[in-house]
Scaffold this motif. Structure first.
Motif, PDB file in Angstrom:
ATOM      1  N   ASP A 272       4.889 -17.357   9.356  1.00 51.48           N
ATOM      2  CA  ASP A 272       4.362 -16.349   8.436  1.00 51.48           C
ATOM      3  C   ASP A 272       5.468 -15.809   7.525  1.00 51.48           C
ATOM      4  O   ASP A 272       5.222 -15.511   6.355  1.00 51.48           O
ATOM      5  CB  ASP A 272       3.701 -15.212   9.218  1.00 51.48           C
ATOM      6  N   TYR A 273       6.679 -15.679   8.052  1.00 50.41           N
ATOM      7  CA  TYR A 273       7.810 -15.305   7.197  1.00 50.41           C
ATOM      8  C   TYR A 273       8.015 -16.360   6.108  1.00 50.41           C
ATOM      9  O   TYR A 273       8.254 -16.043   4.937  1.00 50.41           O
ATOM     10  CB  TYR A 273       9.090 -15.169   8.021  1.00 50.41           C
ATOM     11  N   ARG A 274       7.931 -17.633   6.489  1.00 49.83           N
ATOM     12  CA  ARG A 274       8.130 -18.707   5.514  1.00 49.83           C
ATOM     13  C   ARG A 274       7.080 -18.631   4.411  1.00 49.83           C
ATOM     14  O   ARG A 274       7.392 -18.743   3.215  1.00 49.83           O
ATOM     15  CB  ARG A 274       8.069 -20.056   6.222  1.00 49.83           C
ATOM     16  N   LEU A 275       5.825 -18.416   4.796  1.00 48.20           N
ATOM     17  CA  LEU A 275       4.752 -18.326   3.816  1.00 48.20           C
ATOM     18  C   LEU A 275       4.911 -17.103   2.909  1.00 48.20           C
ATOM     19  O   LEU A 275       4.563 -17.150   1.730  1.00 48.20           O
ATOM     20  CB  LEU A 275       3.402 -18.267   4.532  1.00 48.20           C
ATOM     21  N   SER A 276       5.421 -16.024   3.458  1.00 43.20           N
ATOM     22  CA  SER A 276       5.542 -14.785   2.682  1.00 43.20           C
ATOM     23  C   SER A 276       6.641 -14.847   1.635  1.00 43.20           C
ATOM     24  O   SER A 276       6.592 -14.148   0.628  1.00 43.20           O
ATOM     25  CB  SER A 276       5.817 -13.602   3.621  1.00 43.20           C
ATOM     26  N   GLY A 277       7.662 -15.670   1.882  1.00 43.82           N
ATOM     27  CA  GLY A 277       8.798 -15.730   0.957  1.00 43.82           C
ATOM     28  C   GLY A 277       9.797 -14.595   1.133  1.00 43.82           C
ATOM     29  O   GLY A 277      10.745 -14.471   0.345  1.00 43.82           O
ATOM     30  N   LEU A 278       9.631 -13.754   2.154  1.00 40.22           N
ATOM     31  CA  LEU A 278      10.554 -12.649   2.389  1.00 40.22           C
ATOM     32  C   LEU A 278      11.884 -13.162   2.950  1.00 40.22           C
ATOM     33  O   LEU A 278      11.917 -14.134   3.700  1.00 40.22           O
ATOM     34  CB  LEU A 278       9.955 -11.639   3.368  1.00 40.22           C
ATOM     35  N   ASP A 279      12.951 -12.479   2.583  1.00 43.57           N
ATOM     36  CA  ASP A 279      14.276 -12.808   3.087  1.00 43.57           C
ATOM     37  C   ASP A 279      14.483 -12.099   4.430  1.00 43.57           C
ATOM     38  O   ASP A 279      14.606 -10.875   4.484  1.00 43.57           O
ATOM     39  CB  ASP A 279      15.340 -12.355   2.081  1.00 43.57           C
ATOM     40  N   ARG A 280      14.526 -12.847   5.516  1.00 44.09           N
ATOM     41  CA  ARG A 280      14.656 -12.240   6.842  1.00 44.09           C
ATOM     42  C   ARG A 280      16.007 -11.555   7.033  1.00 44.09           C
ATOM     43  O   ARG A 280      16.152 -10.693   7.897  1.00 44.09           O
ATOM     44  CB  ARG A 280      14.462 -13.295   7.930  1.00 44.09           C
ATOM     45  N   ASN A 281      17.001 -11.946   6.250  1.00 45.40           N
ATOM     46  CA  ASN A 281      18.347 -11.397   6.421  1.00 45.40           C
ATOM     47  C   ASN A 281      18.602 -10.166   5.552  1.00 45.40           C
ATOM     48  O   ASN A 281      19.700  -9.625   5.560  1.00 45.40           O
ATOM     49  CB  ASN A 281      19.383 -12.476   6.091  1.00 45.40           C
TER      50      ASN A 281
END
Length: 316
Positions: A272-281
């Motif tokens: 879901d992070y990958r799909l959202s495009g959000l930067d996890r860092n």
């Protein structure tokens, strides 16, 4: 006397050094202000040009493909604003966000005209002793009777004491709206495009990564945990946020809001992070801008950080 005379040049030298430092400081401040003004001017010009183009597209007779293109351009504008918040004046930030909200409302209205939203139902997980409920949308209300709100494609409304769940298959990167809920636990295990929460009381909301913005309005005594690109909170009090935000959180007309870093997880969250495009860092969970607190160099009294020993560590 001789010793005193020898100290005079030293004092003059120190005075000259202080004067030069002050001149250098003022010059640097002026240069920094010039850079900020240039960046703000470029942002306003670029934002206004793109906004006008999107408005023109939404006012035409385009079909679903054109609307999806407009949705992508709106998301691009939101990212432009999020990336510019660090140097924009509060007034410019507020105006740009209001314009984005109007664009999103216009887009949702055009979607409704071209392809009306199908009726939806969501089964709920029930608490012990609470009967299972099915959420159905209420009958359409004539526009003249309600204030304009961004149209939601899925969500829950008007429930009390329920355990509610939406998975990735129900959400499918749509806009999600939660409104008029009391003492409910809501789990959104997926990737919403945007998340709107209005008039929630005593609720616990756990959400997967939200691609763009989360809007919280008129909520109290709630616990929220979610990742997002931007958080806008209005007329809300006594709430806790476990937050991952890649821009800066914005609050207005709020009190007693508490913040801590996002720690909730579930098996599919990395996808879901990958799909959202959000930067996890990149997480600015403790960088909160209060539009009601303009005192320079002083922290707003309307929000604070949750002490580590008081933070939730187990979510199940």
């Amino acid at each position: 006397m001789e010793a005193e005379k020898s100290r005079v040049p030293e004092r003059l030298q120190r005075r000259d050094e202080e004067r030069l430092r002050e001149v250098g400081k003022k010059r640097q401040e002026k240069e920094e202000q010039t850079v900020v003004e240039e960046k703000s001017g470029y942002f306003n010009a670029s934002f206004g040009q793109e906004r006008a183009a999107i408005e023109e597209a939404l006012g035409g007779e385009g079909g679903p493909e054109l609307l999806e293109e407009a949705a992508g351009r709106i998301q691009g504008l939101q990212k432009m604003l999020n990336d510019s918040i660090m140097f924009l004046p509060s007034y410019d930030t507020r105006q740009a966000q209001e314009q984005l909200t109007r664009l999103q409302s216009a887009l949702d209205a055009r979607r409704q005209q071209i392809q009306p939203t199908k009726k939806f139902t969501f089964k709920t997980r029930r608490k012990e002793g609470v009967p299972t409920a099915v959420v159905q949308p209420s009958a359409p209300v004539p526009p003249k009777e309600v204030a304009v709100q961004p149209a939601a494609q899925c969500g829950f409304q008007g429930l009390s004491g329920q355990v509610l769940f939406l998975g990735a298959q129900e959400i499918r990167q749509q806009d999600v709206q939660l409104s008029q809920l009391r003492d409910c636990t809501i789990t959104l295990s997926g990737n919403p495009s945007t998340l709107h929460m209005r008039e929630l009381s005593g609720c616990r909301v756990l959400s997967g990564p939200v691609s763009t913005s989360i809007f919280v309005d008129n909520c109290h005594d709630c616990l929220f945990t979610f990742p997002c690109q931007q958080l806008r909170t209005h007329s809300t009090r006594d709430c806790r946020f476990y937050l991952h935000v890649t821009s800066r959180a914005i609050i207005e007309d709020c009190s007693n809001l508490l913040f801590a870093p996002f720690t909730w997880s579930y098996p599919e969250i990395l996808e879901d992070y990958r799909l959202s495009g959000l930067d996890r860092n990149r997480n600015n969970w403790d960088q909160v801008d209060d539009f009601n607190w303009l005192a320079m160099g002083e922290k707003s009294p309307n929000w604070s950080v949750i002490p580590e020993e008081e933070r939730v560590t187990h979510w199940n």
